[in-house]
Design an enzyme around this catalytic site. Structure first.
Site, mmCIF file in Angstrom:
data_model
loop_
_atom_site.group_PDB
_atom_site.id
_atom_site.type_symbol
_atom_site.label_atom_id
_atom_site.label_comp_id
_atom_site.label_asym_id
_atom_site.label_seq_id
_atom_site.Cartn_x
_atom_site.Cartn_y
_atom_site.Cartn_z
ATOM 1 N N ASP A 1 -4.837 -5.776 24.091
ATOM 2 C CA ASP A 1 -4.616 -5.288 22.784
ATOM 3 C C ASP A 1 -5.837 -5.429 22.298
ATOM 4 O O ASP A 1 -6.141 -6.353 21.442
ATOM 5 C CB ASP A 1 -3.411 -5.578 22.003
ATOM 6 C CG ASP A 1 -3.515 -5.163 20.712
ATOM 7 O OD1 ASP A 1 -4.069 -4.202 20.291
ATOM 8 O OD2 ASP A 1 -2.594 -5.631 19.786
ATOM 9 N N HIS B 1 0.329 -9.034 21.510
ATOM 10 C CA HIS B 1 -0.191 -10.367 20.791
ATOM 11 C C HIS B 1 0.190 -11.797 21.370
ATOM 12 O O HIS B 1 0.529 -12.687 20.822
ATOM 13 C CB HIS B 1 0.492 -10.215 19.278
ATOM 14 C CG HIS B 1 -0.454 -9.422 18.420
ATOM 15 N ND1 HIS B 1 -0.352 -9.401 17.066
ATOM 16 C CD2 HIS B 1 -1.169 -8.198 18.992
ATOM 17 C CE1 HIS B 1 -1.061 -8.210 16.546
ATOM 18 N NE2 HIS B 1 -1.334 -7.673 17.611
ATOM 19 N N GLU C 1 -9.392 -4.256 13.204
ATOM 20 C CA GLU C 1 -8.153 -3.585 13.058
ATOM 21 C C GLU C 1 -6.873 -4.652 12.884
ATOM 22 O O GLU C 1 -5.969 -4.320 12.268
ATOM 23 C CB GLU C 1 -7.881 -2.885 14.278
ATOM 24 C CG GLU C 1 -6.680 -1.905 14.343
ATOM 25 C CD GLU C 1 -5.470 -2.549 14.880
ATOM 26 O OE1 GLU C 1 -4.459 -1.739 14.971
ATOM 27 O OE2 GLU C 1 -5.530 -3.743 15.081
ATOM 28 N N GLU C 2 -6.993 -5.720 13.565
ATOM 29 C CA GLU C 2 -5.911 -6.873 13.435
ATOM 30 C C GLU C 2 -5.704 -7.249 12.238
ATOM 31 O O GLU C 2 -4.619 -7.806 11.911
ATOM 32 C CB GLU C 2 -6.193 -7.813 14.703
ATOM 33 C CG GLU C 2 -6.162 -7.361 15.893
ATOM 34 C CD GLU C 2 -4.777 -6.965 16.386
ATOM 35 O OE1 GLU C 2 -4.101 -6.764 15.929
ATOM 36 O OE2 GLU C 2 -4.887 -6.582 17.925
ATOM 37 N N ASP D 1 -4.709 2.975 20.915
ATOM 38 C CA ASP D 1 -4.137 1.487 20.830
ATOM 39 C C ASP D 1 -3.175 1.328 21.883
ATOM 40 O O ASP D 1 -2.872 2.398 22.612
ATOM 41 C CB ASP D 1 -3.553 1.338 19.411
ATOM 42 C CG ASP D 1 -3.759 0.054 18.767
ATOM 43 O OD1 ASP D 1 -3.771 -0.802 19.659
ATOM 44 O OD2 ASP D 1 -3.856 -0.224 17.693
ATOM 45 N N HIS E 1 -10.033 0.009 18.690
ATOM 46 C CA HIS E 1 -10.593 -1.310 18.078
ATOM 47 C C HIS E 1 -10.898 -2.155 19.076
ATOM 48 O O HIS E 1 -10.069 -2.377 20.289
ATOM 49 C CB HIS E 1 -9.482 -1.891 16.989
ATOM 50 C CG HIS E 1 -8.180 -2.433 17.546
ATOM 51 N ND1 HIS E 1 -8.287 -3.784 17.971
ATOM 52 C CD2 HIS E 1 -7.072 -1.929 17.903
ATOM 53 C CE1 HIS E 1 -6.864 -4.092 18.458
ATOM 54 N NE2 HIS E 1 -6.304 -2.840 18.077
#
Lengths: 358, 344, 333
Positions: free
Chosen positions: A179, A318, A211-212, A234, A66
């Site tokens: 990420d 994150h 994706e998130e 990922d 992603h």
């Protein structure tokens, strides 16, 4: 391109979930030299096809990494002392503890820099003075008059974090959106490696969107493309001074090959075999339940797709200082290329038959 | 002794590791079906062709997986950390014996002795539990157990007169019932039996099976929690043991098709099979995923009441089980295109 | 539209039992649609064909309303129940219930007192319905019988007050847009969906069936212009909301911009919507099958999920105008 520069280019591209175009433009430029076709679909995922050398119809492998990043969104424009301030909410799993005093870019009618601010503790309402800030306490200060702010920014505009890639010692880098741009970098390395090598299968490289927020790009791309097998990529948890868990692995210990209920045992074994053939470091990780990655929805697209999962160890996920080891990214790319090259025309028949063998 | 129930409940198949169940079921049905295969997620799907009287495609579903645990650490101090697969109350775990992996390595889950526990510890739900296989250090675990090995509770099937006790009735009872249906006479229509994976962890198996089979009608055979224990307040029990199989109207995941609910009730009445309406409310079965996997599929769930759900020791009524198979068979045989034709 | 709204909000249609609503809508749309279909879950499709130059567009409004279902009949003949969709327990005391078979009932709760315990709100499972029975045997309601909270619609000035604008008002807007849509480049599927309140289930299967390029839900959104209302900007009477984000999805940014442009071109007031609670059928349609460019038109609605929801007639009219504007012109994403 050198991996450091590749990571810098990818990390600094701006692609919040739902508005990935700037990121997919950057990725398309990187992938273009190595693939036969490339396009963005209507949900924002970038899909590149690299044809295999087998006889048509060839089996097709989907690689899914992603490319969206966590971000913020404007919910209101408010006024104080003639200036405009923005109330915001989270897009994806934003950890609110990191927001205070962060530099951001507001994607309004033009890109506008700003900073996340709040009142000092003593001026907050009494029940808000202890604990982390909430969105009700935070606002983006863009330093413009209320009128200019309203002219340039509207409810629903995206806000991304403004953080350049930082080089740490030991070949480690930190930055925003690693990420999952670290995985996009690994796919780029894989495509580059495959450029000079023969592989039977067609490769469909997908930089998936959203994706998130809801694994949207992976689900819809898998449905639309109907691949015969898939590998999702990922980032996953690396140990750090403040995060130690049995699943965590050290930075620099190579890709993680995940096993959980989303993973087909045949793909898992083939990934491990490829890693062993290359004699690269890897960690086999196992856990209960779903992976929470693209693999989860790819596996259940249509009548089911045999799916594997590779994860790059990452610290401080994150945040704006997500940290990875450059070698892990390179190892993941090489492992992936090796896996692709080793796929035979009858691979799916073989792993399907194994499901009913004692 | 019901040999089928014994065989099916004693095999291990925790969500994501259903292979042993898949192989056993394959052996149990292969001489009674026209085709069978394993799909990309591990479902076993079998086709029993119909007599040709009806052009319906009917799917009957039961899930192969059971709740259990999965090893998530390499056991550096000789014990194993684990995750839960499926809804397991922590109070279920302490003092249990488990089997780990394909080779069924025995392990136990213990607690600090009560003598050494503080008053507060004694009344709290135990946490930070580990599996102990008797190893002193990591090296003694190597080769026996690995990360991602699945862990099943150990429990033997025992009949106690009208009832039976054992593990994994949820949903091997449904699997057993389907085996019995497949061993019977052909139905008027093609019957697809879907023995599905991963129900306890999100119903991925049923979702893709439904997409693949694309049935006109689906019947889910489940084992449904029965909370008919002594209880002071006269409020909802889900089902009662001994009152016959239950029919679902509504749960957290599915509005079961009202036409099929009515159809199954009418079949039960016609054949004098006792039944109960499963009291609406929480919980969920594969029915929802089957209904919504692609274009809408009419679904209904028929459940076998089972006490002590999601523990190593569930309990069913053997009469209920007989009636469950009878009701599933009767309702299927009487299914026609008219059953699912809408007037408006 | 007022008359149609009254007809639809006074029809019986809790999640999973939408037949009465579907029959009424079907009657309305039949003369205007090129094709009508009902699927196995009960979704109603009314197709208006385009000239072949446009996209496949789905407009979704859900027919179901929040409701309840009997779970248990006590020995004294009271009905225990559970919710179908999200019922706010505070709305239950003293509410009237209509069951599928026509039986009326009144809701009360365990340990009800005139004054005591005012600050505690027990859950739905601690309420019961009195249908006038005196024992389990003479109770006309059986386990599994569905019901709704019962209220008629009232009109006061421009405000329409009803028990289930969510989402019968969306159905009304869909029906009216179909009626007014003279010509369109698109194949437009007006889908009246089932089971939205229990998790957008009907819309998911409808999108799998149609595989639309564009999916737009028409649903209510909480109006925030009340005392310490929702922390969002959404005023009754200021025009339909155009969805940018809610809890369930981020709208297709190209589609959201196009919807705003169409409103501006036609001089229709609108409000950009970033909703911090809830979602709509568009969420399910966005991710179903190959995926669609999804968005929503949101009708500001005060007191959503209570027995008296309030919308403004001007917002309803402007929603219809906006929808017709969007559908009668090309959609470039």
């Amino acid at each position: 391109m050198e991996t450091l520069q590749l990571l810098r280019t990818l990390s600094e591209a701006r692609g919040p979930s739902g508005l990935e175009r700037a990121a997919t433009d950057v990725i398309a430029d990187l992938w273009q030299p190595f693939v036969d076709s490339i396009a963005v679909d209507r949900l924002g995922s970038l899909v590149a096809t690299k044809n295999g050398s087998g006889t048509a119809p060839r089996p097709r492998l989907m690689l899914s990494a992603h490319c969206d990043e966590i971000a913020l969104m404007v919910t209101d424009v408010v006024e104080a002392n003639g200036f405009g301030f923005l109330r915001v909410t989270a897009v994806g799993g934003v950890d609110i503890r990191h927001l205070y005093s962060q530099r951001v870019v507001v994607h309004g009618r033009e890109d506008i820099p700003g900073v996340l601010a709040s009142l000092p503790t003593r001026l907050l309402p009494e029940d808000r003075r202890s604990g982390a800030y909430g969105f009700e306490d935070l606002m983006v200060d863009v330093g413009l008059s209320a009128e200019s702010t309203r002219n340039l920014i509207r409810i629903g505009d995206f806000v991304t974090f403004d953080q350049h890639l930082v080089e740490l010692v030991n070949g480690r880098v930190a930055g925003k959106a690693l990420d999952n741009r670290a995985s996009v970098a690994a796919v780029t390395i894989c495509l580059e490696q495959l450029h000079g090598r023969a592989h039977v299968w067609d490769v469909l490289a997908v930089a998936s969107s959203q994706e998130e927020t809801r694994l949207l790009g992976a689900a819809t791309s898998a449905y639309r493309l109907q691949p015969d097998a898939a590998v999702a990529l990922d980032v996953s948890y690396a140990t750090s001074y403040n995060a130690k868990d049995s699943i965590n692995v050290e930075l620099g210990s190579g890709p993680m090959i995940d096993q959980c209920i989303n993973i087909h045992p045949g793909i898992n074994k083939a990934l491990i075999d490829a890693a062993k053939a290359l004699e690269i470091k890897f960690t086999h990780v196992g856990y209960g339940g779903n992976s929470g990655t693209d693999a989860q929805y790819i596996q259940i697209a249509r009548a089911g797709i045999p799916t594997g999962l590779l994860s790059i160890p990452q610290r401080y996920m994150h945040t704006m200082v997500e940290t990875v080891d450059i070698k892990d990214v390179e190892r993941t790319g090489r492992l992936l290329a090796e896996f692709v090259v080793r796929l035979s025309a009858d691979f799916i028949d073989t792993i399907s038959a194994e499901m009913l063998e004692a | 002794m019901n040999a089928l129930l014994k065989q099916l409940t004693e095999v291990n198949g925790v969500s994501g590791d259903e292979k042993a169940v898949r192989l056993l079921l394959r052996d149990l049905i292969k001489d009674h079906v026209d085709d069978y295969w394993a799909d990309a997620v591990g479902n076993l799907i079998a086709l029993k062709k119909g007599t040709g009287e009806s052009d319906l495609r009917v799917m009957v579903d039961a899930h192969m997986d059971e709740i259990g645990l999965v090893v998530k650490s390499d056991g550096s101090d000789g014990t194993l950390e684990f995750d839960k697969l499926g809804g397991i109350d922590n109070r279920t775990l302490s003092g249990k014996v488990v089997h780990i992996g394909k080779d069924k390595i025995p392990g136990v889950i213990g607690l600090k002795p009560v003598h050494q526990s503080s008053i507060r510890e004694r009344s709290a739900v135990p946490s930070d539990l580990r599996i102990d296989i008797g190893a002193n250090k990591k090296e003694e675990i190597n080769g026996k157990v690995k990360i991602s090995d699945h862990v099943a509770f150990v429990s033997s099937y025992t009949e106690l007169g009208p009832t039976a006790i054992g593990k994994a009735f949820d949903d091997r009872a449904g699997c057993a019932a389907i085996v019995e249906l497949l061993r019977g006479e052909r139905y008027p229509f093609d019957l697809y039996a879907a023995f599905t994976v991963q129900e306890e962890t999100g119903m991925a198996g049923a979702l893709v099976a439904s997409y693949r089979v694309k049935p006109d009608v689906a019947v889910v055979l489940e084992c449904t929690p029965a909370y008919d224990l002594p209880n002071e307040k006269d409020v909802s029990a889900n089902t009662k043991l001994g009152a016959g199989p239950c029919i679902y109207v509504m749960d957290n995941r599915t509005m079961h098709d009202p036409r099929l609910v009515k159809h199954v009730m009418e079949s039960a009445e016609k054949h004098h099979i006792p039944f109960q309406i499963r009291q609406p409310g929480g919980g969920g079965t594969n029915a929802g995923k089957i209904q919504q996997a692609h274009i809408a599929v009419p679904v209904v769930t028929v459940g076998l009441p089972g006490r002590h759900a999601h523990t190593p020791n569930g309990m069913i009524s053997l009469d209920d089980y007989k009636n469950y198979v009878k009701l599933a068979d009767a309702a299927l045989r009487e299914l026609t295109r008219d059953t699912i034709t809408r007037n408006s | 539209m007022e008359a149609l709204t009254k007809k639809l909000v006074e029809a019986f249609g809790p999640c999973g039992f939408e037949d009465e609503v579907r029959d009424l809508i079907r009657e309305e749309v039949a003369p205007y649609a090129d094709e009508i279909e009902v699927d196995q879950m009960g979704n109603l499709y009314a197709l208006k064909r385009g000239d072949g130059s446009g996209l496949k567009v789905a407009i979704a409004a859900h027919m179901d309303e929040i409701g309840l279902i009997a779970t248990h009949i006590t020995e004294e003949g009271f009905v225990r129940f559970t919710n179908l969709g999200f019922i706010i327990p505070h709305t239950l005391m003293g509410a009237r219930v209509r069951f599928a078979d026509g039986t009326l009932g009144v809701v009360s709760r365990d340990k009800a007192r005139f004054v005591a315990d005012m600050d505690k709100m027990p859950g739905v499972d601690q309420h019961f319905i009195d249908v006038g029975a005196s024992s389990r045997d003479n109770c006309p309601v059986k386990i599994g019988t569905p019901g709704v909270i019962w209220q008629t619609m009232e009109v006061q000035g421009s405000r329409w007050i009803a028990r289930c604008h969510d989402d019968r008002i969306g159905c009304v807007i869909g029906v009216e847009a179909l009626k007014r849509l003279a010509e369109t480049p698109h194949d437009v599927y007006f889908v009246f969906t089932v089971q939205e309140e229990v998790g957008t289930r009907g819309a998911a299967t409808a999108a799998n069936r149609i595989e639309p390029d564009v999916a737009i839900a028409v649903d209510v959104t909480p109006a925030s212009d009340v005392i310490e209302g929702f922390p969002m900007q959404m005023k009754l009477g200021d025009g339909p909301g155009i969805k940018i984000k809610d809890m369930g999805m981020i709208a297709h940014q190209g589609l959201a911009r196009l919807m705003q442009r169409r409103a501006e071109e036609a001089g229709i007031p609108y409000q950009p919507e970033v909703l911090l609670v809830g979602s709509t059928d568009a969420r399910a349609m966005q991710i179903a099958g190959p995926g669609s460019a999804a968005g929503a038109i949101s009708i500001p609605n005060r007191y959503t999920h209570t027995t008296s929801e309030v919308v403004d007639a001007a917002d309803v009219e402007n929603s219809v105008r906006l929808l017709v504007e969007i559908l009668s012109k090309p959609i470039a994403l």
